[in-house]
Motif scaffolding. Structure first.
Motif, mmCIF file in Angstrom:
data_model
loop_
_atom_site.group_PDB
_atom_site.id
_atom_site.type_symbol
_atom_site.label_atom_id
_atom_site.label_comp_id
_atom_site.label_asym_id
_atom_site.label_seq_id
_atom_site.Cartn_x
_atom_site.Cartn_y
_atom_site.Cartn_z
ATOM 1 N N LEU A 1 0.817 -1.205 0.000
ATOM 2 C CA LEU A 1 0.000 0.000 0.000
ATOM 3 C C LEU A 1 0.857 1.262 0.000
ATOM 4 C CD1 LEU A 1 -2.746 -1.112 2.529
ATOM 5 C CD2 LEU A 1 -3.034 -0.760 0.085
ATOM 6 N N GLY A 2 2.036 1.177 0.577
ATOM 7 C CA GLY A 2 2.909 2.351 0.617
ATOM 8 C C GLY A 2 3.609 2.631 -0.695
ATOM 9 N N ARG B 1 -2.830 11.863 0.593
ATOM 10 C CA ARG B 1 -2.903 10.410 0.446
ATOM 11 C C ARG B 1 -1.947 9.702 1.405
ATOM 12 N NH1 ARG B 1 -2.038 9.001 -5.218
ATOM 13 N NH2 ARG B 1 -4.240 9.374 -5.566
ATOM 14 N N ARG B 2 -0.763 10.239 1.585
ATOM 15 C CA ARG B 2 0.191 9.615 2.511
ATOM 16 C C ARG B 2 -0.351 9.647 3.945
ATOM 17 N NH1 ARG B 2 4.894 7.814 0.973
ATOM 18 N NH2 ARG B 2 5.671 8.344 -1.107
ATOM 19 N N GLU B 3 -0.893 10.762 4.337
ATOM 20 C CA GLU B 3 -1.457 10.865 5.685
ATOM 21 C C GLU B 3 -2.644 9.932 5.848
ATOM 22 O OE1 GLU B 3 -0.489 15.586 6.575
ATOM 23 O OE2 GLU B 3 -2.372 14.995 5.613
ATOM 24 N N ALA B 4 -3.479 9.860 4.825
ATOM 25 C CA ALA B 4 -4.664 8.995 4.896
ATOM 26 C C ALA B 4 -4.260 7.521 4.950
ATOM 27 C CB ALA B 4 -5.568 9.248 3.691
ATOM 28 N N ALA B 5 -3.265 7.153 4.133
ATOM 29 C CA ALA B 5 -2.798 5.769 4.131
ATOM 30 C C ALA B 5 -2.203 5.407 5.489
ATOM 31 C CB ALA B 5 -1.773 5.545 3.031
ATOM 32 N N TYR B 6 -1.434 6.325 6.049
ATOM 33 C CA TYR B 6 -0.827 6.098 7.365
ATOM 34 C C TYR B 6 -1.909 5.885 8.423
ATOM 35 C CZ TYR B 6 1.377 7.296 11.824
ATOM 36 O OH TYR B 6 1.796 7.291 13.117
#
Length: 360
Positions: free
Chosen positions: A34-35, A153-158
């Motif tokens: 996912l990352g 998107r990075r914050e949401a994925a985290y």
């Protein structure tokens, strides 16, 4: 010599390591997959295509695990049963009682091993389903947060990955409704089965050698289920009732005691030969605080494992140099130092495999 349900601690730890590593590997693969490519505009579409590959790799690892586990579990159960029969001979001889029979095997022990292997093998499709659900849910949640403009998107994925990783892959639900992580359930099932096999070998052989009475040991870490049975005299077959020849009350049968909670999963109580007038009664050593400390240790171990996952999640989604990754590493080091000091204060062993994400 007594035989304990905790006989197979070492073997169970090894089985746990196999399954725990499989679970950790599955979560790690989700996090890494996912990352990857978070900054690409077609990230969500790419993740949908990646899912098949992720599941295939995880399934291959679980297949290898299913091939290795049955032999390990079956051997552990057989060895436990033989240890139980040997302990019975030793007790009878040490007591000066005359053996009147010989060894016998128990089909029930084979059934124990088969049931455990079947239960653990049955977790493979459950793990795959759980991994697929988590992967798809995290992808959807991440995309949804981005669309609403709430987070990058990075914050949401985290945020999404961290939330679901805290739940873990818990594919097994027991009869009481408790949901187990894969490694913890595998360890519990193996310890319980091998412990039951050891006790079966012990009591089977005592009965064949003409003995029908056993006494329950004491354990400082007993819980409310098994604590009331400490020092009680039990009948193996159910033929002995009322009082023994020395006037000691026979509290019931081993079967009835088990039904009431004795020798539950992870129980540390043993049973030993009871000879009326010759076996000394046990004085209870039950310490409610000791049981609480054991539960506290497990909670602290789970917390450290989760913090290790938090480090991985932050590094893969936000970057190794991100504030969140640095904070996660600082938190982990603090927990580890605090746990080490706590163990030393309470005289607890360092069961490193319980906190490792790479145990094997």
């Amino acid at each position: 010599m007594t035989i304990s349900p905790d006989y197979a601690r070492a073997v169970a730890a090894r089985v746990r390591a196999y399954y725990q590593t499989a679970e950790d590997d599955a979560l790690a693969r989700i996090i890494v997959a996912l990352g990857r490519g978070l900054d690409l505009p077609d990230w969500q579409a790419r993740k949908a295509l990646d899912l098949t590959t992720v599941l295939r790799v995880i399934d291959e690892g679980l297949a290898r695990l299913d091939d290795a586990a049955p032999e390990l579990i079956t051997r552990a159960v057989a060895e436990a049963y033989q240890a139980g029969t040997g302990a019975a001979w030793g007790e009878v001889r040490a007591a000066g009682a005359l053996p009147i029979g010989g060894r016998r095997a128990s089909r029930a022990v084979d059934v124990l091993a088969e049931d455990t292997v079947r239960a653990l093998s049955g977790m493979r499709p459950r793990i795959i389903r759980a991994v697929s659900d988590v992967y798809q849910q995290v992808t959807a949640d991440t995309a949804g947060q981005v669309l609403t403009g709430g987070q990058s998107r990075r914050e949401a994925a985290y945020t999404a990955v961290r939330e679901y990783a805290r739940q873990g892959v818990r594919p097994f639900v027991d009869s009481s409704g408790r949901r187990w992580e894969t490694g913890a359930y595998a360890e519990m099932a193996t310890r319980t089965t091998a412990g039951q096999a050891a006790i079966a070998g012990h009591t089977d052989q005592l009965e064949v050698l003409g003995q029908d009475l056993v006494i329950v040991s004491t354990s400082p870490e007993s819980c409310d289920l098994c604590g009331p049975w400490e020092g009680k005299v039990l009948s193996i077959s159910g033929r002995s009732r009322g009082k023994a020849s020395d006037g000691v009350r026979i509290a019931g049968t081993i079967a009835s005691a088990r039904s009431a909670g004795l020798q539950h999963p992870n129980c540390t109580h043993t049973v030993g030969l009871y000879l009326p007038g010759r076996t000394k009664p046990h004085t209870t050593t039950r310490d409610p605080e000791a049981y609480k400390v054991r539960q506290q240790q497990r909670a602290k171990e789970r917390g450290i494992r989760q913090s290790k996952r938090d480090v991985l999640i932050a590094e893969e989604t936000l970057g190794k140099d991100s504030p969140a990754a640095k904070a996660a590493r600082v938190k982990l080091r603090g927990q580890q130092a605090s746990f080490k000091a706590w163990r030393e204060d309470h005289g607890r062993k360092d069961l490193a495999y319980r906190t490792s994400l790479t145990a094997r």
